[in-house]
Design an enzyme around this catalytic site. Structure first.
Site, short mmCIF file in Angstrom:
data_model
loop_
_atom_site.label_atom_id
_atom_site.label_comp_id
_atom_site.label_asym_id
_atom_site.label_seq_id
_atom_site.Cartn_x
_atom_site.Cartn_y
_atom_site.Cartn_z
N HIS A 1 57.22 -79.40 -6.92
CA HIS A 1 58.57 -79.10 -7.40
C HIS A 1 59.14 -80.24 -8.21
O HIS A 1 59.81 -80.03 -9.21
CB HIS A 1 59.49 -78.84 -6.19
CG HIS A 1 59.39 -77.45 -5.68
ND1 HIS A 1 59.65 -77.11 -4.39
CD2 HIS A 1 59.04 -76.31 -6.30
CE1 HIS A 1 59.48 -75.82 -4.23
NE2 HIS A 1 59.10 -75.30 -5.37
N ARG B 1 40.07 -71.29 -18.88
CA ARG B 1 38.74 -71.86 -18.69
C ARG B 1 38.34 -71.74 -17.22
O ARG B 1 39.13 -72.04 -16.32
CB ARG B 1 38.75 -73.33 -19.10
CG ARG B 1 37.42 -74.01 -18.88
CD ARG B 1 37.40 -75.39 -19.45
NE ARG B 1 38.15 -76.34 -18.63
CZ ARG B 1 38.31 -77.61 -18.96
NH1 ARG B 1 37.81 -78.07 -20.08
NH2 ARG B 1 38.99 -78.41 -18.18
N GLU C 1 30.81 -78.59 -26.02
CA GLU C 1 31.08 -79.98 -25.62
C GLU C 1 29.81 -80.71 -25.19
O GLU C 1 29.87 -81.81 -24.65
CB GLU C 1 32.17 -80.05 -24.54
CG GLU C 1 31.97 -79.10 -23.38
CD GLU C 1 33.13 -79.14 -22.38
OE1 GLU C 1 34.03 -79.98 -22.48
OE2 GLU C 1 33.12 -78.30 -21.47
N ASN D 1 36.60 -84.15 -26.26
CA ASN D 1 36.59 -85.25 -25.28
C ASN D 1 35.18 -85.44 -24.72
O ASN D 1 34.65 -86.56 -24.70
CB ASN D 1 37.54 -84.96 -24.12
CG ASN D 1 38.94 -84.63 -24.58
OD1 ASN D 1 39.30 -84.93 -25.71
ND2 ASN D 1 39.73 -84.02 -23.73
N ASP D 2 34.59 -84.35 -24.27
CA ASP D 2 33.23 -84.46 -23.73
C ASP D 2 32.19 -84.54 -24.84
O ASP D 2 31.21 -85.27 -24.71
CB ASP D 2 32.93 -83.26 -22.81
CG ASP D 2 33.43 -83.52 -21.40
OD1 ASP D 2 33.28 -84.66 -20.93
OD2 ASP D 2 33.95 -82.59 -20.78
N ARG E 1 32.65 -93.23 -20.34
CA ARG E 1 33.93 -93.83 -20.70
C ARG E 1 34.44 -94.82 -19.66
O ARG E 1 35.24 -95.68 -19.93
CB ARG E 1 34.99 -92.74 -20.89
CG ARG E 1 35.12 -92.33 -22.32
CD ARG E 1 36.27 -91.38 -22.48
NE ARG E 1 35.95 -90.04 -21.99
CZ ARG E 1 36.84 -89.07 -21.92
NH1 ARG E 1 38.09 -89.30 -22.24
NH2 ARG E 1 36.49 -87.87 -21.50
N CYS F 1 40.02 -77.84 -28.53
CA CYS F 1 41.02 -78.09 -27.48
C CYS F 1 40.92 -79.51 -26.92
O CYS F 1 41.63 -79.85 -25.99
CB CYS F 1 40.91 -77.06 -26.37
SG CYS F 1 39.28 -77.02 -25.60
C1 PEP Z 1 37.06 -81.63 -23.69
O1 PEP Z 1 36.05 -82.03 -23.10
O2 PEP Z 1 37.34 -81.91 -24.86
C2 PEP Z 1 38.03 -80.78 -22.97
C3 PEP Z 1 39.07 -80.24 -23.59
O3 PEP Z 1 37.84 -80.61 -21.64
P1 PEP Z 1 38.30 -81.67 -20.53
O4 PEP Z 1 39.09 -82.75 -21.22
O5 PEP Z 1 39.08 -80.90 -19.55
O6 PEP Z 1 36.98 -82.13 -20.03
MG MG Z 2 35.43 -81.14 -21.22
#
Ligand code: PEP
Ligand code: MG
Length: 569
Positions: free
Chosen positions: A188, A331, A430, A453-454, A464, A501
């Protein structure tokens, strides 16, 4: 100076003075009651006074925050007015207990009952009952509740937990930051902080002890960091960033209600990334055109037990309803790697990022996956729900997911349960394997979404978390950019939508590259939606292509960065 870390629960930067909100002392003496009628009268008056106060608070909240938040408090009044609950207390008083003890016993019984429920929403009500108990006890004992509506300007509230009754009168002009020791993204306190746009960092260990009353702090709700007793340089830098954030936000308002188009009129889709139902509201509030990534693992992380099909269905359905027919890409569970969920009992692995995670886990645990896919299918009857599979490495994984979805959809059609049996199923790109097999995947997937990101980590073979090699982690690396370019080309060739994304979708330096490669959908954090629309509007295809041609000749990340920076200057 010292910095404390917690959950980045509400973005923004607040500079202010710590006010520690201690829990009021509600200890009472247990006494034998001689006049039960008088004691019941005392209890009923306290409940009435509490109800009046709470209704008043709900009105303040309605004006300052909104109907949904006011409803939380109105729910408190309804709960304590429940005739069964009051009758239970009266019975205890008739048996000789004092009003305080009767209230305590009955509320704790209800709280324990709620806590034992197997759905998340009911479990949350335990906290509500305890909040009500404290409120009525305050009335019985004549203890004044903490009134956060009258704190001085520039206050940073620091407390163990920010319960709804405490936040009721909270004024965003005076409270510039919130730090708590408990709570998660969907608690909350997080919901209210985001609704009020107050920067908040939650789940900071020992915050009450570490942040002394009167200390100056910087609350960075976007990064989840609280800087204690900042020096002049840190303060100056924070003020500069604050002012910059304010101006940027103001300037971006002109993009509200506009389509997302390049300077030469080519329209793309601009979606938001979410981790909870409440975040879906933030997407709508920030003028997002849909949800491009619902990270469902947060539903699994928030409680101590696995969300049931019903819990999940309600969350997905609510998010779909909030999006009102706009696309919502959900997802499937992406755990493992850096996202552990203790009750799922994942074994420790030497190399978790390369291990038993995401779709690999789900395909091996059909019980867990079935629950989620069934909940998703049921929710698909309430909006433009699309299912996205994480960490795909080849077409056989996609085929297995499709087969399961078909099986569960058939079950539903036999049972007469509404669902979209043709729910679109897409894959996240990814892994390098998925990127290299993009043409084959595009032939069987309904859409792609590139998880930069991945994809960056796996392409560069970088962990990382490892300081020694972190310098290699860069989406500006030509290897990553070539991979992304070929994925978009494969998707475009096959005629399927290709989105992105990962964080790189919102990076204004990289946006001209995405435009030139032909990306059709961008999904970014809700707070970045308008900024991304503005960045896209700043480029036409001719300019973007010329820049991309030069950038794609570069062979080091520094060369790429220099070219992109020069072009944006
Ligand atoms: C990614 O890997 O770019 C992604 C959007 O997934 P997450 O950051 O949740 O691993
Ligand atoms: Mg990812």
């Amino acid at each position: 100076m010292a910095a404390l870390e917690g959950v980045a629960a509400s973005p923004g930067l607040g500079i202010g003075t710590v006010m520690v909100i201690a829990e009021p002392c509600l200890a009472y003496e247990v006494v034998e009651v001689a006049d039960a009628e008088a004691e019941k009268g005392r209890l009923h008056s306290a409940i009435e006074a509490f109800s009046v106060l709470t209704r008043e608070k709900a009105e303040v909240v309605r004006g300052r925050v909104g109907d949904a938040e006011a409803a939380i408090l109105e729910g408190h009044v309804l709960m304590i007015s429940d005739p069964f609950m009051v009758a239970e207390m009266d019975n205890l008083i008739d048996a000789g207990q004092c009003a305080e003890a009767a209230l305590d016993t009955v509320c704790e019984t209800f709280a324990a009952m709620f806590e034992a429920a197997d759905d998340d929403l009911t479990r949350q009500r335990a906290a509500d009952v305890r909040d009500i108990k404290s409120g009525v006890l305050c009335q019985l004992l004549g203890v004044r509740e903490v009134d956060v509506s009258r704190v001085p300007r520039g206050t940073v509230l620091v407390t163990h937990d920010l319960v709804p009754s405490m936040t009721a009168g909270l004024d965003r002009d005076n409270v510039v930051g919130i730090v708590t020791e408990t709570g998660g993204m969907t608690s909350h306190s997080a919901i209210l902080a985001r609704a009020l746009e107050i920067p908040a960092v939650l789940a900071v260990p020992d915050a009450v002890q570490e942040l002394p009353e009167g200390a100056q702090v910087i609350v960075d709700g976007g990064e989840g960091v609280v800087t204690v007793a900042p020096d002049e340089a840190e303060l100056a830098a924070a003020r500069v960033r604050q002012e910059a954030l304010r101006r940027e936000k103001e300037a971006l308002q002109r993009f509200v209600g506009k389509k997302t188009v390049t300077a030469d009129g080519c329209q793309v889709e601009l979606f938001g990334n979410i981790g909870s139902v409440e975040d879906a509201r933030a997407v709508v509030d920030n003028d997002g055109e849909g949800v491009g990534l619902f990270r469902t693992e947060f539903l699994f992380m928030d409680g101590g037990a696995m969300p049931t099909e019903e819990d999940q269905f309600r969350a997905y359905q609510q998010a779909a309803l909030i999006m009102k027919g706009r696309p919502i890409i959900i997802r499937t569970l992406d755990i493992g790697g850096d996202k552990d969920i203790p009750y799922l009992g994942l074994e420790k692995e030497d190399n978790p990022f390369m291990g038993f995670r995401a779709i690999r886990y789900c395909l091996a645990r059909e019980d867990v996956f079935r629950t989620q896919l069934r909940a998703l299918l049921r929710a698909s009857a309430f909006g433009d729900v699309r299912i996205m599979v994480p960490l795909v490495t080849g077409v056989e994984e996609l085929r297995q997911v499709r087969a399961l979805i078909r099986r569960y959809a058939d079950e539903f059609s036999r049972e007469g349960v509404a669902c979209n049996k043709d729910v679109p199923v897409g894959v996240m790109i990814e892994t390098p394997a998925a990127a290299l097999m993009a043409d084959a995947l595009a032939a069987e997937a309904d859409f792609f979404s590139i998880g930069t990101n991945d994809l960056t980590g796996y392409t560069m073979a970088v962990d990382r978390g490892n300081d020694r090699v972190r310098y290699l982690y860069s989406t500006f690396n030509p290897a990553v950019l070539r991979s992304i370019r070929s994925v978009i080309a494969a998707g475009t060739e096959a005629g399927i939508p290709v989105g992105m994304c990962g964080e790189a979708a919102a990076d204004p330096l990289l946006i001209p590259l995405w435009i030139s490669f032909g990306l059709t959908e961008y999904s970014v954090g809700p707070a970045s939606i308008l900024a991304t629309r503005a960045a896209i509007a700043g480029w036409n295809h001719e300019k973007a292509r010329a820049l991309a041609a030069a950038v794609m000749e570069a062979v080091t990340p520094d060369e790429v960065l220099d070219l992109l920076k020069a072009a944006s200057a």
